[in-house]
Design an enzyme around this catalytic site. Structure first.
Site, PDB file in Angstrom:
ATOM      1  N   ARG A 138     -18.333  63.378  14.203  1.00 52.73           N
ATOM      2  CA  ARG A 138     -19.552  62.776  14.742  1.00 52.73           C
ATOM      3  C   ARG A 138     -19.383  62.339  16.202  1.00 52.73           C
ATOM      4  O   ARG A 138     -20.119  61.484  16.678  1.00 52.73           O
ATOM      5  CB  ARG A 138     -19.955  61.567  13.899  1.00 52.73           C
ATOM      6  CG  ARG A 138     -20.172  61.878  12.424  1.00 52.73           C
ATOM      7  CD  ARG A 138     -20.440  60.612  11.637  1.00 52.73           C
ATOM      8  NE  ARG A 138     -20.707  60.879  10.223  1.00 52.73           N
ATOM      9  CZ  ARG A 138     -20.949  59.935   9.321  1.00 52.73           C
ATOM     10  NH1 ARG A 138     -20.936  58.656   9.686  1.00 52.73           N
ATOM     11  NH2 ARG A 138     -21.187  60.273   8.056  1.00 52.73           N
ATOM     12  N   CYS A 157     -30.141  69.707  31.985  1.00 55.30           N
ATOM     13  CA  CYS A 157     -29.779  71.103  31.714  1.00 55.30           C
ATOM     14  C   CYS A 157     -28.597  71.130  30.749  1.00 55.30           C
ATOM     15  O   CYS A 157     -28.701  71.642  29.641  1.00 55.30           O
ATOM     16  CB  CYS A 157     -29.448  71.827  33.016  1.00 55.30           C
ATOM     17  SG  CYS A 157     -30.846  72.016  34.121  1.00 55.30           S
ATOM     18  N   ARG A 177     -29.344  73.911  27.934  1.00 54.42           N
ATOM     19  CA  ARG A 177     -30.629  74.549  27.642  1.00 54.42           C
ATOM     20  C   ARG A 177     -30.933  75.668  28.629  1.00 54.42           C
ATOM     21  O   ARG A 177     -31.634  76.628  28.309  1.00 54.42           O
ATOM     22  CB  ARG A 177     -31.768  73.531  27.649  1.00 54.42           C
ATOM     23  CG  ARG A 177     -32.005  72.903  29.019  1.00 54.42           C
ATOM     24  CD  ARG A 177     -33.278  72.089  29.083  1.00 54.42           C
ATOM     25  NE  ARG A 177     -33.425  71.488  30.407  1.00 54.42           N
ATOM     26  CZ  ARG A 177     -33.951  72.095  31.461  1.00 54.42           C
ATOM     27  NH1 ARG A 177     -34.369  73.351  31.354  1.00 54.42           N
ATOM     28  NH2 ARG A 177     -34.040  71.479  32.620  1.00 54.42           N
ATOM     29  N   ASN A 188     -20.686  73.942  36.318  1.00 58.28           N
ATOM     30  CA  ASN A 188     -20.682  73.195  35.064  1.00 58.28           C
ATOM     31  C   ASN A 188     -19.418  73.435  34.254  1.00 58.28           C
ATOM     32  O   ASN A 188     -18.874  72.508  33.639  1.00 58.28           O
ATOM     33  CB  ASN A 188     -21.906  73.562  34.224  1.00 58.28           C
ATOM     34  CG  ASN A 188     -23.211  73.092  34.829  1.00 58.28           C
ATOM     35  OD1 ASN A 188     -24.173  73.846  34.899  1.00 58.28           O
ATOM     36  ND2 ASN A 188     -23.281  71.854  35.284  1.00 58.28           N
ATOM     37  N   TYR A 220     -31.984  84.448  39.018  1.00 55.31           N
ATOM     38  CA  TYR A 220     -33.251  84.465  39.745  1.00 55.31           C
ATOM     39  C   TYR A 220     -33.435  85.782  40.493  1.00 55.31           C
ATOM     40  O   TYR A 220     -32.456  86.433  40.899  1.00 55.31           O
ATOM     41  CB  TYR A 220     -33.317  83.287  40.712  1.00 55.31           C
ATOM     42  CG  TYR A 220     -33.679  81.990  40.032  1.00 55.31           C
ATOM     43  CD1 TYR A 220     -35.001  81.705  39.703  1.00 55.31           C
ATOM     44  CD2 TYR A 220     -32.707  81.051  39.700  1.00 55.31           C
ATOM     45  CE1 TYR A 220     -35.348  80.520  39.065  1.00 55.31           C
ATOM     46  CE2 TYR A 220     -33.039  79.860  39.063  1.00 55.31           C
ATOM     47  CZ  TYR A 220     -34.365  79.607  38.745  1.00 55.31           C
ATOM     48  OH  TYR A 220     -34.702  78.436  38.108  1.00 55.31           O
ATOM     49  N   ALA A 275     -33.775  77.688  43.800  1.00 55.54           N
ATOM     50  CA  ALA A 275     -35.127  77.473  43.269  1.00 55.54           C
ATOM     51  C   ALA A 275     -35.266  76.020  42.839  1.00 55.54           C
ATOM     52  O   ALA A 275     -34.361  75.438  42.244  1.00 55.54           O
ATOM     53  CB  ALA A 275     -35.384  78.403  42.104  1.00 55.54           C
TER      54      ALA A 275
END
Length: 276
Positions: A138, A157, A177, A188, A220, A275
């Site tokens: 957990r 994100c 996401r 990241n 992109y 962007a």
């Protein structure tokens, strides 16, 4: 070639060959000139990095290692949502006139919650469990708080981390996401690799695997030719990750607590629009 280079190249080749364009859809992001920023994407890419073998930084181009750590500490250690506490300008576009990004990222990690053992914020709860209950299934952080989304400068994100101890190794799953593969992918990966090393060291564990789950991995439209040139560049072996072994308190780490030995990268400058 580093493992991170290989994985990155495989990912973007897969996206370009098998991805789906959103050019027929109305999209939120825009370029600086106001043009809609469309993408080609793949759904659910999963990458595994063995941190016991090498540090997962790409060498095809430079990843600004120290700046990734500054942002990591701003979120996970300072638990701040104000760019005045961040020695970098990566969040400037999402901050308000007071420098706040709203109830996002570090703000969420710093909220205290009540448990039978006492009150903890999310970071301190992880640290407590790794030391006192490492067999727990957990040990999870989650900053995608629907109650506060309307007050965030940007929806998170990278939003959730699941920590799991196997033997003496600390593993983690980073759930994301959305991922701009050119601008943010290795950024990241490096950040959360460092986080696993930090959490492991202060908990008496060794760093194990980082698993990166990306729901919407995209490139992109204006980044496609840049990506195509980038993956043809010369690459190098991964550098050696150095961490100050004397630190036993998570909150004692600073950007200078980490370094890379023999970090070689392709020196060709890679400029690209972002962007918003």
């Amino acid at each position: 070639m580093s493992a991170a280079d290989r994985i990155f190249i495989e990912n973007v080749k897969d996206i370009l060959a098998n991805g789906v364009w959103d050019t027929d859809s109305k999209v939120r992001p825009k370029w600086e000139d106001g043009t809609p920023a469309h993408t080609i994407k793949r759904f659910c890419i999963v990458n595994r990095y063995n941190l016991a073998e090498e540090f997962p930084i790409i060498t095809l181009r430079r990843t600004f290692f120290k700046t990734t750590i500054k942002e990591l500490l701003w979120i996970w250690q300072k638990k701040s949502n104000n760019i005045a506490d961040l020695d970098a300008h990566i969040w400037d576009s999402w901050a308000d006139e007071n420098g706040s990004i709203g109830k996002a990222y570090g703000y969420q990690l710093g909220i205290k919650h009540h448990y039978p053992e006492g009150d903890f914020d999310q970071v301190d709860r992880v640290l407590f469990d790794l030391k006192n209950n490492p067999a727990s299934r957990r040990i999870i952080t989650n900053i995608y708080n629907h109650h506060d989304l309307s007050e965030m400068g940007l929806y998170p994100c990278a939003y959730s981390v699941t920590f799991n101890v196997s033997g003496n190794r600390l593993n983690a799953i980073l759930n994301q996401r959305s991922q701009d593969m050119l601008a943010a992918n290795n950024w990241n990966v490096c950040q959360y690799a460092v986080l696993v090393h930090m959490m492991a060291q202060v908990s008496g564990l060794e760093a194990g695997e980082l698993v990166h789950v990306i729901a919407d991995a995209h490139i992109y439209d204006r980044h496609v030719p840049i990506i195509e040139r980038l993956i043809e560049k010369e690459s190098f072996d991964a550098p050696k990750f150095i961490i100050d072994k004397s630190i036993k308190n998570f909150y004692a780490f600073t950007p200078d607590s980490f370094s890379l030995e023999n970090y070689r990268y392709n020196n060709d400058e890679v400029k690209f629009p972002v962007a918003i």
